[in-house]
Design an enzyme around this catalytic site. Sequence first.
Site, PDB file in Angstrom:
ATOM      1  N   ASP A  53     -53.040  80.489  32.279  1.00  0.00           N
ATOM      2  CA  ASP A  53     -53.537  79.130  32.105  1.00  0.00           C
ATOM      3  C   ASP A  53     -52.585  78.172  32.801  1.00  0.00           C
ATOM      4  OD1 ASP A  53     -55.043  76.983  31.256  1.00  0.00           O
ATOM      5  OD2 ASP A  53     -54.800  77.373  29.109  1.00  0.00           O
ATOM      6  N   HIS A  54     -53.092  77.019  33.161  1.00  0.00           N
ATOM      7  CA  HIS A  54     -52.255  75.953  33.701  1.00  0.00           C
ATOM      8  C   HIS A  54     -51.726  75.106  32.534  1.00  0.00           C
ATOM      9  CE1 HIS A  54     -54.653  76.322  37.686  1.00  0.00           C
ATOM     10  NE2 HIS A  54     -53.523  77.002  37.754  1.00  0.00           N
ATOM     11  N   GLN A 109     -56.724  73.832  30.089  1.00  0.00           N
ATOM     12  CA  GLN A 109     -58.007  74.504  29.821  1.00  0.00           C
ATOM     13  C   GLN A 109     -58.537  75.250  31.039  1.00  0.00           C
ATOM     14  OE1 GLN A 109     -58.138  74.441  26.778  1.00  0.00           O
ATOM     15  NE2 GLN A 109     -56.912  72.619  26.422  1.00  0.00           N
ATOM     16  N   HIS A 110     -57.648  75.983  31.689  1.00  0.00           N
ATOM     17  CA  HIS A 110     -58.030  76.813  32.827  1.00  0.00           C
ATOM     18  C   HIS A 110     -57.777  78.288  32.516  1.00  0.00           C
ATOM     19  CE1 HIS A 110     -57.485  73.228  35.842  1.00  0.00           C
ATOM     20  NE2 HIS A 110     -58.554  73.103  35.051  1.00  0.00           N
ATOM     21  N   GLN A 111     -58.135  78.731  31.333  1.00  0.00           N
ATOM     22  CA  GLN A 111     -57.898  80.111  30.936  1.00  0.00           C
ATOM     23  C   GLN A 111     -58.618  81.065  31.894  1.00  0.00           C
ATOM     24  OE1 GLN A 111     -59.234  77.821  28.646  1.00  0.00           O
ATOM     25  NE2 GLN A 111     -57.377  77.355  27.539  1.00  0.00           N
TER      26      GLN A 111
END
Length: 615
Positions: free
Chosen positions: A340-341, A542-544
């Site tokens: 994630d980021h 929220q870049h899972q």
Amino acid sequence: MRTLWIFCLWLLMQRAASQLLVDIVRDFETSLLNNRIPDTTNFLPEYDFIIVGAGSAGCVMANRLSEISSATVLLLEAGDQETFISDVPLTAALTQMTRYNWGYKTEPTPNACQGLKQGVCNWPKGRGVGGTSLINFMLYTRGHRRDYDEWAAANNTGWSYDEILPYFKKSERIGIRELYKSPYHGRNGPLDVQYTDYKSHLLKAFLKSGRELGYDISDPNGEHLMGFSRSQATIRNGRRCSTSKAFIQPIVQRKNLHISMKSWVTKLIIDPETKTAVGVEFMKQRQRYVVRARKEVILSAGSIASPQLLMLSGVGPRQHLQDLNISVVNDLPVGYNLQDHITLNGLVFVVNDSSTVNDARLLNPTDIFRYIFAGQGPYTIPGGAEGFAFVRTPSSDYGKDYTDMELVLGAGSLSGDRFGTMRNLLGITDEFYDYMFGDLQNKETFGLVPVLLRPKSRGRISLRSRNPFHWPRMEPNFMQHPDDIRSMIEGIEMILQLAKSQAMTKLGTRFHDRPFPGCQHLPFASQDYWRCCLRLYGSSLQHQSGTCKMGTDSSAVVDPELRVHGLKHLRVVDASVMPNVPAGHTNAIVIMIAEKASDMIKNSWRMRTDPAVRN
């Protein structure tokens, strides 16, 4: 929601505008009826392709596979269709407080989120036709060329930058005039990518600051990622352009496409003898359905639900499945490699400029009517993010042109979040907000947010139980690797340096240097202080991704054709297949993956698009 309805009621009470608003509502209702997605309730016993999940990938897959007029396609989605409530770009945080968000919360993690509500990270994920494109901040960036070349170098044939660029272009309809002739952008795709029409003094100062620091003003989706730029976003005429609007609503009348909403898939049906996916089981209106697939089941449920469904269906780590008494169909490392980021919110700057955005200022007739009638003004800013910079931290061990940090310019800041929508999204407590920003509500402020683009830490998704209606266990393990903490601290320091540039100084920019609660005992702005801030308030962009990794080694779940290893007729097409998360906003990347996957599937079955039904 209460604030939204009070706001709508206030509008309707304005006598001068009442009749005009009635006309708008009537036109809007007509538009809704015209674009309404038919909900399938009578199912065929078999479809050629069954797509699980109508998120960004699933919408693209449904569009492209239903171009084959001889193929039947079933798209299953647990949520509903979108409504006008998700349309306004600036209020994206409000959308994440609705039924369109699954509302996931992670397990406690030692190096992040400990000072947030319940001591855990919020993971909002889209629930509805369009998936997370219904609730995200709409920013459109693809990452660096090397991200994809490294995918290809790891034996993922066909995934180099030169090979995937045509798929980015295929989906895109660029609305930025100066980029019309760019070889990196598409003009004829269904997905609109535009600048917001609003351009504040802050944005101009931000871009000038980039030049002062030695960076170019760049197109982040062009030849060079590194640099400063205005936000490119999936916006159409000032309103959110979700993948539902782009890929589904124009084709809802195709006879060979069935879309079933409020349909919760509970299991993939896999023949244990032949190791072949033959269908799916799902619940709709408290009734159990089993539908079979003649050709393929395509899992596009996202980086959390896709590994969950695989494991519930017997595909995953052998010991983990056996511990839950799940029969093992295939032993694969499903759920590992979670990436994630990472970000840190709350870096607020006071400024002598009246173009900043806050909740109170936006409740004025001028901005409201300008947006309603022209699709213009501050309401068009995607999630409030007016610009971004892709930069390289000083101690980075990546190449000189390989960015590892993103700096996002907010047209406002957390201090202007009077109604609490952004706080609820991030999990920030009222106590934190009142202590940090209670005396800033009447001041002009903006925010800058660091984003770690190349995390080295890895988390995991695993099952909590055999119950498909229970959330899986989500262990982010944010900043477990020391290089991630080092990079984040350097990103924060770059933000403070940027705020001292001549362009920012001319606007009277001043850092709000009140120590974060829980870290007051440490020397302010020291390395130890920032470590404390990250541990308590660091969270997710929220870049899972990565939980069904693509590859050919023992850590992979799918092959370069996105077929699940060891199984037939089952593919995964979503963010979970990324071997390493690129330095971009993942919605654009997922759409590209689905465009490429649809061609791979067509080629695999020697099926061709019917030109008469092409979108």
